[in-house]
Enzyme design. Sequence first.
Site, short mmCIF file in Angstrom:
data_model
loop_
_atom_site.label_atom_id
_atom_site.label_comp_id
_atom_site.label_asym_id
_atom_site.label_seq_id
_atom_site.Cartn_x
_atom_site.Cartn_y
_atom_site.Cartn_z
N ALA A 15 46.30 -77.22 83.12
CA ALA A 15 47.63 -77.70 83.51
C ALA A 15 48.42 -78.26 82.35
O ALA A 15 49.65 -78.39 82.44
CB ALA A 15 47.50 -78.77 84.60
N ASN A 92 44.38 -71.11 85.89
CA ASN A 92 45.34 -70.84 84.83
C ASN A 92 44.73 -70.96 83.44
O ASN A 92 45.22 -70.36 82.49
CB ASN A 92 46.51 -71.82 84.96
CG ASN A 92 47.47 -71.78 83.79
OD1 ASN A 92 48.12 -70.76 83.56
ND2 ASN A 92 47.55 -72.86 83.03
N SER A 145 47.79 -61.22 83.79
CA SER A 145 48.66 -60.88 82.66
C SER A 145 49.15 -59.45 82.80
O SER A 145 48.44 -58.59 83.33
CB SER A 145 47.89 -61.02 81.35
OG SER A 145 48.60 -60.46 80.27
N TYR A 158 40.87 -59.71 75.78
CA TYR A 158 41.71 -60.33 76.81
C TYR A 158 41.80 -59.45 78.05
O TYR A 158 41.63 -59.91 79.18
CB TYR A 158 43.10 -60.57 76.22
CG TYR A 158 44.04 -61.39 77.07
CD1 TYR A 158 43.70 -62.67 77.52
CD2 TYR A 158 45.30 -60.91 77.39
CE1 TYR A 158 44.58 -63.43 78.27
CE2 TYR A 158 46.20 -61.66 78.13
CZ TYR A 158 45.83 -62.92 78.57
OH TYR A 158 46.71 -63.67 79.32
N VAL A 159 42.04 -58.16 77.83
CA VAL A 159 42.14 -57.22 78.95
C VAL A 159 40.81 -57.12 79.69
O VAL A 159 40.78 -57.06 80.93
CB VAL A 159 42.59 -55.83 78.44
CG1 VAL A 159 42.40 -54.77 79.52
CG2 VAL A 159 44.04 -55.88 78.00
N LYS A 162 40.63 -60.21 81.89
CA LYS A 162 41.62 -60.23 82.98
C LYS A 162 41.39 -59.11 83.99
O LYS A 162 41.62 -59.29 85.19
CB LYS A 162 43.04 -60.13 82.39
CG LYS A 162 43.49 -61.37 81.63
CD LYS A 162 43.50 -62.61 82.51
CE LYS A 162 44.12 -63.81 81.81
NZ LYS A 162 44.08 -65.04 82.63
#
Length: 253
Positions: A15, A92, A145, A158-159, A162
Amino acid sequence: MNVDLTGKTALITGATGQLGRVMARTLGECGANIIIHYHGNEGKANELKQEIESLGRRSMIVRADITQFDEIMSMKDRVLEQFDAVDIVIANAVIQYEWKSVLEQPIEDYSSQVDSCVMQSVFLAKTFVPSMIERKAGRIIGINSECSMQNAPGQSAYVAGKRGMDGVYRVLAKEIGEHQITVNQIAPGWTISENDRLNNTEVSEGYSQTVPLRRRGSDQEIANVVAFIASDLASFITGAYIPVSGGNVMPAI
């Protein structure tokens, strides 16, 4: 018609980050009490807590390593000392790293993305969904994303994280939908944040030319969609991957 989260309690991991802090403020403005998760930035967490409380909402800060199941379980115990239940869980937080080609990317970066995207989602579900099932209500929201659909050079770790996260959320939506719990993902594009405003880096002509709306989106535009999905207005939306990218990526049917 208003996005009304009065009486709801939302947990936002990461957050204190650039997007997370705007989500926290926005959900607070919509009436929600906010649990501010952080890992390293305690100063920003306390500052954000004061902002939320100035809106007349209840708030608390909790520190945890979201890649460790025992720390997430401990976080829940601390939260339940002050709140009756968590109605909205927003995953998040993500571990940051330097993007490189597949051949150059250190192996540990793949592990960090799986841990912070896939395993965080699993741990949060195991920790908070059982009580949602008892109450026959709840919102699970993952921040994904546009990169999951782009698969551009340099994005591989990252991919991988995700896209793995996407699989968990789609299956979870089918498994717990009968309990009136929705499970959705918001997929931001390259978003203008507070750092961009401070550094005057809001404009990126090269990127914007690839976007049908010809601009980058703002952190507030992302938070607005999160607030909508968290609300009763989105009670019949589940299993969705929702790009907020100005049309830069478009899921096909």
